[in-house]
Motif scaffolding. Structure first.
Motif, PDB file in Angstrom:
ATOM      1  N   GLY A  18      24.675 125.152  47.126  1.00  5.78           N
ATOM      2  CA  GLY A  18      25.325 126.158  46.309  1.00  5.78           C
ATOM      3  C   GLY A  18      26.718 125.790  45.849  1.00  5.78           C
ATOM      4  N   TYR A  19      27.259 124.666  46.342  1.00  5.45           N
ATOM      5  CA  TYR A  19      28.614 124.262  45.941  1.00  5.45           C
ATOM      6  C   TYR A  19      28.572 123.690  44.536  1.00  5.45           C
ATOM      7  CZ  TYR A  19      33.133 121.902  46.109  1.00  5.45           C
ATOM      8  OH  TYR A  19      34.411 121.467  45.844  1.00  5.45           O
ATOM      9  N   GLY A  20      29.481 124.107  43.716  1.00  7.96           N
ATOM     10  CA  GLY A  20      29.455 123.597  42.353  1.00  7.96           C
ATOM     11  C   GLY A  20      30.368 124.353  41.423  1.00  7.96           C
ATOM     12  N   PRO A  21      30.131 124.283  40.130  1.00  4.50           N
ATOM     13  CA  PRO A  21      28.925 123.751  39.490  1.00  4.50           C
ATOM     14  C   PRO A  21      28.865 122.224  39.523  1.00  4.50           C
ATOM     15  CG  PRO A  21      30.526 124.345  37.832  1.00  4.50           C
ATOM     16  CD  PRO A  21      31.105 124.797  39.128  1.00  4.50           C
ATOM     17  N   VAL A  22      27.654 121.696  39.480  1.00  8.95           N
ATOM     18  CA  VAL A  22      27.506 120.247  39.508  1.00  8.95           C
ATOM     19  C   VAL A  22      27.983 119.655  38.189  1.00  8.95           C
ATOM     20  CG1 VAL A  22      25.597 120.358  41.153  1.00  8.95           C
ATOM     21  CG2 VAL A  22      25.121 120.341  38.693  1.00  8.95           C
ATOM     22  N   LEU A  23      28.512 118.437  38.275  1.00 14.80           N
ATOM     23  CA  LEU A  23      28.990 117.747  37.078  1.00 14.80           C
ATOM     24  C   LEU A  23      27.852 117.083  36.321  1.00 14.80           C
ATOM     25  CD1 LEU A  23      32.127 115.998  38.623  1.00 14.80           C
ATOM     26  CD2 LEU A  23      32.128 117.949  37.061  1.00 14.80           C
ATOM     27  N   GLY A  24      26.929 116.455  37.055  1.00 14.90           N
ATOM     28  CA  GLY A  24      25.905 115.652  36.416  1.00 14.90           C
ATOM     29  C   GLY A  24      26.525 114.400  35.830  1.00 14.90           C
ATOM     30  N   PRO A  25      25.727 113.427  35.450  1.00 14.80           N
ATOM     31  CA  PRO A  25      26.255 112.189  34.871  1.00 14.80           C
ATOM     32  C   PRO A  25      27.096 112.418  33.627  1.00 14.80           C
ATOM     33  CG  PRO A  25      23.982 111.881  35.535  1.00 14.80           C
ATOM     34  CD  PRO A  25      24.265 113.357  35.668  1.00 14.80           C
ATOM     35  N   GLY A  26      26.711 113.399  32.796  1.00 14.05           N
ATOM     36  CA  GLY A  26      27.483 113.666  31.586  1.00 14.05           C
ATOM     37  C   GLY A  26      28.883 114.155  31.892  1.00 14.05           C
ATOM     38  N   GLY A  27      28.983 115.114  32.815  1.00  8.41           N
ATOM     39  CA  GLY A  27      30.298 115.604  33.202  1.00  8.41           C
ATOM     40  C   GLY A  27      31.127 114.529  33.878  1.00  8.41           C
ATOM     41  N   LEU A  28      30.471 113.700  34.684  1.00  4.24           N
ATOM     42  CA  LEU A  28      31.174 112.584  35.327  1.00  4.24           C
ATOM     43  C   LEU A  28      31.760 111.647  34.287  1.00  4.24           C
ATOM     44  CD1 LEU A  28      31.843 110.855  37.853  1.00  4.24           C
ATOM     45  CD2 LEU A  28      29.583 109.801  37.585  1.00  4.24           C
ATOM     46  N   SER A  29      30.961 111.298  33.292  1.00  2.00           N
ATOM     47  CA  SER A  29      31.436 110.396  32.240  1.00  2.00           C
ATOM     48  C   SER A  29      32.647 110.969  31.505  1.00  2.00           C
ATOM     49  CB  SER A  29      30.300 110.110  31.260  1.00  2.00           C
ATOM     50  OG  SER A  29      30.723 109.246  30.228  1.00  2.00           O
ATOM     51  N   GLU A  30      32.599 112.266  31.213  1.00  2.00           N
ATOM     52  CA  GLU A  30      33.727 112.910  30.523  1.00  2.00           C
ATOM     53  C   GLU A  30      35.003 112.821  31.349  1.00  2.00           C
ATOM     54  OE1 GLU A  30      32.887 116.909  29.464  1.00  2.00           O
ATOM     55  OE2 GLU A  30      30.974 116.442  28.509  1.00  2.00           O
ATOM     56  N   LEU A  31      34.890 113.069  32.638  1.00  2.00           N
ATOM     57  CA  LEU A  31      36.075 113.053  33.490  1.00  2.00           C
ATOM     58  C   LEU A  31      36.585 111.635  33.725  1.00  2.00           C
ATOM     59  CD1 LEU A  31      35.143 115.811  36.087  1.00  2.00           C
ATOM     60  CD2 LEU A  31      36.851 115.942  34.266  1.00  2.00           C
ATOM     61  N   ILE A  32      35.680 110.681  33.871  1.00  2.00           N
ATOM     62  CA  ILE A  32      36.108 109.291  34.039  1.00  2.00           C
ATOM     63  C   ILE A  32      36.892 108.827  32.821  1.00  2.00           C
ATOM     64  CG2 ILE A  32      35.235 106.915  34.078  1.00  2.00           C
ATOM     65  CD1 ILE A  32      33.101 107.851  36.043  1.00  2.00           C
ATOM     66  N   ALA A  33      36.503 109.309  31.644  1.00  2.00           N
ATOM     67  CA  ALA A  33      37.189 108.905  30.409  1.00  2.00           C
ATOM     68  C   ALA A  33      38.652 109.309  30.399  1.00  2.00           C
ATOM     69  CB  ALA A  33      36.470 109.500  29.205  1.00  2.00           C
ATOM     70  N   VAL A  34      39.004 110.348  31.145  1.00  2.00           N
ATOM     71  CA  VAL A  34      40.402 110.799  31.149  1.00  2.00           C
ATOM     72  C   VAL A  34      41.092 110.536  32.484  1.00  2.00           C
ATOM     73  CG1 VAL A  34      39.953 112.582  29.428  1.00  2.00           C
ATOM     74  CG2 VAL A  34      39.787 113.164  31.850  1.00  2.00           C
ATOM     75  N   SER A  35      40.391 109.916  33.424  1.00  2.00           N
ATOM     76  CA  SER A  35      40.998 109.652  34.724  1.00  2.00           C
ATOM     77  C   SER A  35      41.986 108.487  34.651  1.00  2.00           C
ATOM     78  CB  SER A  35      39.914 109.321  35.760  1.00  2.00           C
ATOM     79  OG  SER A  35      40.518 108.962  36.995  1.00  2.00           O
ATOM     80  N   PRO A  36      43.153 108.625  35.279  1.00  2.00           N
ATOM     81  CA  PRO A  36      44.122 107.528  35.293  1.00  2.00           C
ATOM     82  C   PRO A  36      43.815 106.483  36.362  1.00  2.00           C
ATOM     83  CG  PRO A  36      45.047 109.400  36.445  1.00  2.00           C
ATOM     84  CD  PRO A  36      43.705 109.856  35.906  1.00  2.00           C
ATOM     85  N   VAL A  37      42.817 106.726  37.195  1.00  2.00           N
ATOM     86  CA  VAL A  37      42.498 105.807  38.289  1.00  2.00           C
ATOM     87  C   VAL A  37      40.993 105.606  38.366  1.00  2.00           C
ATOM     88  CG1 VAL A  37      44.533 106.449  39.655  1.00  2.00           C
ATOM     89  CG2 VAL A  37      42.372 107.712  39.956  1.00  2.00           C
ATOM     90  N   PRO A  38      40.542 104.563  39.062  1.00  2.00           N
ATOM     91  CA  PRO A  38      39.108 104.377  39.273  1.00  2.00           C
ATOM     92  C   PRO A  38      38.507 105.565  40.017  1.00  2.00           C
ATOM     93  CG  PRO A  38      40.287 102.373  39.805  1.00  2.00           C
ATOM     94  CD  PRO A  38      41.326 103.425  39.592  1.00  2.00           C
ATOM     95  N   VAL A  39      37.225 105.805  39.787  1.00  2.00           N
ATOM     96  CA  VAL A  39      36.568 107.004  40.306  1.00  2.00           C
ATOM     97  C   VAL A  39      35.332 106.642  41.122  1.00  2.00           C
ATOM     98  CG1 VAL A  39      35.114 108.949  39.551  1.00  2.00           C
ATOM     99  CG2 VAL A  39      37.391 108.612  38.539  1.00  2.00           C
ATOM    100  N   LEU A  40      35.164 107.370  42.238  1.00  2.00           N
ATOM    101  CA  LEU A  40      33.925 107.337  43.006  1.00  2.00           C
ATOM    102  C   LEU A  40      33.159 108.618  42.724  1.00  2.00           C
ATOM    103  CD1 LEU A  40      35.260 106.253  46.529  1.00  2.00           C
ATOM    104  CD2 LEU A  40      34.421 104.762  44.691  1.00  2.00           C
ATOM    105  N   ALA A  41      31.872 108.496  42.470  1.00  2.00           N
ATOM    106  CA  ALA A  41      31.022 109.673  42.293  1.00  2.00           C
ATOM    107  C   ALA A  41      30.602 110.172  43.669  1.00  2.00           C
ATOM    108  CB  ALA A  41      29.795 109.315  41.469  1.00  2.00           C
ATOM    109  N   LEU A  42      30.631 111.495  43.865  1.00  2.00           N
ATOM    110  CA  LEU A  42      30.355 112.080  45.177  1.00  2.00           C
ATOM    111  C   LEU A  42      29.527 113.355  45.026  1.00  2.00           C
ATOM    112  CD1 LEU A  42      30.891 112.596  48.249  1.00  2.00           C
ATOM    113  CD2 LEU A  42      33.083 113.616  47.576  1.00  2.00           C
ATOM    114  N   GLY A  43      28.579 113.520  45.949  1.00  2.00           N
ATOM    115  CA  GLY A  43      27.859 114.785  46.015  1.00  2.00           C
ATOM    116  C   GLY A  43      26.390 114.670  45.661  1.00  2.00           C
ATOM    117  N   GLY A  44      25.526 114.704  46.663  1.00  2.00           N
ATOM    118  CA  GLY A  44      24.096 114.744  46.424  1.00  2.00           C
ATOM    119  C   GLY A  44      23.475 113.453  45.946  1.00  2.00           C
ATOM    120  N   ILE A  45      24.165 112.339  46.110  1.00  2.00           N
ATOM    121  CA  ILE A  45      23.632 111.043  45.664  1.00  2.00           C
ATOM    122  C   ILE A  45      22.757 110.488  46.782  1.00  2.00           C
ATOM    123  CG2 ILE A  45      24.216 108.703  44.926  1.00  2.00           C
ATOM    124  CD1 ILE A  45      26.936 109.928  43.970  1.00  2.00           C
ATOM    125  N   GLU A  46      21.449 110.408  46.514  1.00  2.00           N
ATOM    126  CA  GLU A  46      20.509 110.077  47.573  1.00  2.00           C
ATOM    127  C   GLU A  46      19.507 108.987  47.211  1.00  2.00           C
ATOM    128  OE1 GLU A  46      18.583 113.695  48.699  1.00  2.00           O
ATOM    129  OE2 GLU A  46      20.329 114.420  49.822  1.00  2.00           O
TER     130      GLU A  46
END
Length: 257
Positions: A127-155
């Motif tokens: 129930g924790y979220g909302p989930v970003l999904g790959p699309g949301g991750l890509s959007e945030l990585i595009a504006v991140s000033p640092v390298p990013v690790l994806a986290l949450g439900g990766i199995e």
């Protein structure tokens, strides 16, 4: 301390581990994991410090690194901080920060990397979220000033591939390895998927794989079993209503680490 987490990064949780935490971590390291984030924040400092010593010994033999969740590095030199603070970060060799949206990424100062979560629905925090999904991750990585690790439900490998394609420098995994019947095999499978995805990205999108780490995340690499890195040993928060580029609301359920 140079560089930052990449590949498969293991977050600990002794409460869901199938065996003793030290044994599960040792198995994962045997499967190629070279970065471990020690959580277990509920333990007294002395017990947590003893655990850190044990885990550092395991990682040192493999050339890996222990990162400690929270501002106290437990006699090491690497910490991972919650989004809520402290600000500014402590002056240690490696600092990561949990982030979930553009507002939290904008507050980064001297951090070396960030996690973005949750990518998918998680068994650890249903129930924790909302989930970003790959699309949301890509959007945030595009504006991140640092390298990013994806986290949450990766199995599984498909999810790892999606995170790498989105630009993640690594995938932070908890339940998939902690709950695994064979943590070594699971770590090997996820690590192989990361290597395959990184290799594919380098071949098909060389401009992206060679881009500035401040633009698309750390260049995708993953240490394989037997590889050598320099051995190094050293969350509840109010949620902003901005997530990616549009407003979101997020359930407050505690820190991701």
């Amino acid at each position: 301390m140079q560089g930052g987490p990449s590949g498969v990064v293991l977050l600990t949780d002794r409460r869901v581990a199938r065996g003793a935490l030290v044994d599960v971590v040792a198995a994962a390291v045997g499967g190629g994991v070279r970065w471990v984030v020690l959580r277990e924040k509920d333990l007294p400092r002395a017990e947590r410090l003893a655990l850190a010593v044990d885990l550092r010994a395991i990682l040192a033999d493999a050339g890996g690194t222990l990162v400690v969740a929270g501002p106290d590095p437990l006699d090491g030199d690497a910490v991972h901080l919650p989004a809520a603070g402290p600000y500014p970060p402590p002056a240690v060799g490696l600092v990561g920060r949990s982030c979930h949206d553009t507002a939290e990424l904008a507050r980064l100062t001297t951090e070396h990397y960030a996690t973005l979560s949750p990518l998918y629905e998680t068994k650890t925090k249903p129930g924790y979220g909302p989930v970003l999904g790959p699309g949301g991750l890509s959007e945030l990585i595009a504006v991140s000033p640092v390298p990013v690790l994806a986290l949450g439900g990766i199995e599984n490998p498909d999810q790892v591939h999606a995170c790498v394609e989105a630009g993640a420098a690594g995938v932070a995994v908890l339940g998939a390895i902690m709950r695994a019947d064979d943590p070594r095999e699971t770590a090997t499978t996820l690590g192989r998927a990361f290597q395959e995805a990184a290799t594919h990205l380098a071949r098909t999108h060389p401009a992206r794989s060679d881009a500035s780490p401040h633009a698309t995340g750390l260049r995708p690499t993953v240490p394989t079993e037997g590889s050598s890195l320099t051995a190094r040993s050293g969350h509840g928060r109010p949620q902003p209503r901005t997530a990616t580029t549009v407003g979101r609301s997020r359930q407050t359920t505690g820190e991701d680490q």
